[in-house]
Scaffold this motif. Structure first.
Motif, PDB file in Angstrom:
ATOM      1  N   SER A 165      -4.431   1.776   4.497  1.00 29.57           N
ATOM      2  CA  SER A 165      -4.269   3.233   3.455  1.00 29.57           C
ATOM      3  C   SER A 165      -4.128   4.336   4.413  1.00 29.57           C
ATOM      4  O   SER A 165      -3.491   5.165   3.914  1.00 29.57           O
ATOM      5  N   ASP A 175      -5.265   9.698  -2.311  1.00 33.20           N
ATOM      6  CA  ASP A 175      -4.869   8.397  -1.284  1.00 33.20           C
ATOM      7  C   ASP A 175      -5.640   7.145  -1.691  1.00 33.20           C
ATOM      8  O   ASP A 175      -6.477   7.192  -2.603  1.00 33.20           O
ATOM      9  N   THR A 176      -5.459   5.992  -0.983  1.00 30.64           N
ATOM     10  CA  THR A 176      -5.963   4.607  -1.231  1.00 30.64           C
ATOM     11  C   THR A 176      -7.250   4.455  -0.448  1.00 30.64           C
ATOM     12  O   THR A 176      -7.435   3.228  -0.536  1.00 30.64           O
ATOM     13  N   THR A 203       0.881  -1.133   0.076  1.00 39.76           N
ATOM     14  CA  THR A 203       0.164   0.184   0.074  1.00 39.76           C
ATOM     15  C   THR A 203       0.794   1.313   0.050  1.00 39.76           C
ATOM     16  O   THR A 203       0.562   2.297  -0.713  1.00 39.76           O
ATOM     17  N   ALA A 227      -0.982   7.081   4.031  1.00 44.29           N
ATOM     18  CA  ALA A 227      -1.157   8.411   3.361  1.00 44.29           C
ATOM     19  C   ALA A 227      -0.411   9.375   4.529  1.00 44.29           C
ATOM     20  O   ALA A 227      -0.462  10.601   4.318  1.00 44.29           O
ATOM     21  N   GLN A 261       0.659   4.216  -2.617  1.00 43.60           N
ATOM     22  CA  GLN A 261       0.503   5.440  -2.099  1.00 43.60           C
ATOM     23  C   GLN A 261       1.576   6.662  -2.999  1.00 43.60           C
ATOM     24  O   GLN A 261       1.244   7.477  -3.357  1.00 43.60           O
TER      25      GLN A 261
END
Length: 335
Positions: free
Chosen positions: A330, A294-295, A244, A334, A248
């Motif tokens: 996530s 962002d994810t 992740t 972030a 990102q």
């Protein structure tokens, strides 16, 4: 027509060769990196942040040796994920909902979202600057697989515009994913729904014109996300976090650089496409705000996805967001 067919076949074959080279491990895996197999729904410029992360070495920075495989469809990606042939799947999250609804105990959990708009375009035979969706009444359109995000978003847009997908037009769903553009050059369809680079390829070959963006007209939709089996995630939380983090970084790079810079970075992933064409496609996606900053896969997005599934008749009972989505990784990435 023959020239157009050659272009589309070269896209398919070259893309497969690139992925096979990666999958076969042409370079020895460094002993200090953890192997991770990622199966993606399609190999498309639509997923530029992912390829930026690969080409800029963000996965290696996170200690991951990534093997990338083109699954050619969400159903095939989910099959690879559930069978253990892939560690992480990248596809429309509808596949995870179907798997959960069918009673799977070790179901796929979504942990990172990449795109927030549909990435396909409606291509017609002629230029239509004043195109309206009602122009499709009585027409034949090459569509997508029933239950897949491309087809469901297409039907969602039609309904928003007062159209009945079953009676107001003819949607041909018999052509395999990735082959509709080549088919469009030689059959009697009036329109086709295409991802890039096929939409731009049809325009360059003079075989079609982009008349509408499904991404713009459907609004913000959680189109593609990363998922892993619940058991894999529980055993390997550090791998999911590192993966992740890399995605990102890819999102941040794409958000902060020009289309031309992005095109040069990801061009090795699309050797059959020149940098100028890639830049034009990236610019088109940037203009419609395709990629998230962002994810984090938010509940509102998941609820919208289930609305679309219900409207399409693919979902009889809603499933819990808390079971199928986690934002822990996530949110950390972030920061």
């Amino acid at each position: 027509m023959r020239k157009a067919l050659h272009f589309f076949l070269s896209v398919i074959l070259t893309g497969t060769a690139i992925l096979s080279l990666t999958a076969c491990g042409s370079q020895a895996k460094p002993s200090n990196l953890t192997p991770v197999t990622l199966n993606e729904v399609a190999h498309s410029i639509f997923y530029a942040p992912q390829y930026a992360a690969i080409e800029l070495g963000y996965f290696e920075e996170e200690g991951i040796h990534l093997t990338l495989i083109n699954g050619a469809g969400a159903d095939k990606v989910m099959t690879a994920l559930i069978s253990g042939d892939a560690d992480i799947g990248f596809m429309g999250s509808e596949a995870s909902i179907y798997t959960y609804a069918n009673g799977s105990e070790d179901y796929a959990v979504n942990f990172a979202q990449l795109t927030q708009r549909a990435g396909n375009f409606l291509v017609g035979r002629t230029s239509q600057p004043d195109f309206k969706w009602t122009d499709l009444k009585g027409k034949k359109v090459l569509g997508g697989r029933a239950g897949g995000m491309p087809q469901m978003v297409f039907e969602y847009i039609l309904k928003k515009n007062g159209m009945d997908p079953a009676t107001d037009l003819s949607i041909d769903q018999s052509i395999n994913f990735g082959l509709t553009a080549a088919a469009f050059t030689s059959n009697d369809a009036d329109y086709t729904v295409e991802f890039e680079p096929f939409a731009t390829g049809l325009e360059k070959e003079g075989s079609g014109f982009v008349v509408a963006s499904l991404g713009v007209d459907s609004g913000y939709v959680p189109y593609t996300a990363y998922s892993a089996k619940k058991s894999y995630m529980e055993k390997n939380p550090e791998i999911i976090q590192k993966f992740t983090n890399a995605i990102q970084k890819g999102l941040e790079y794409v958000d902060s650089h020009s289309s031309e810079e992005i095109a040069k970075v990801i061009q090795p992933q699309f050797k059959e496409t020149d940098v100028e064409t890639i830049a034009a496609i990236v610019d088109r996606y940037k203009a419609q705000d395709t990629w998230k900053k962002d994810t984090v896969f938010e509940k509102e997005s998941f609820d919208l996805l289930q609305n679309i599934l219900e409207e399409s008749g693919q979902l009889k009972k809603r499933v819990p967001y808390e079971d199928l989505v986690t934002t822990v990784f996530s949110e950390k990435a972030a920061k």
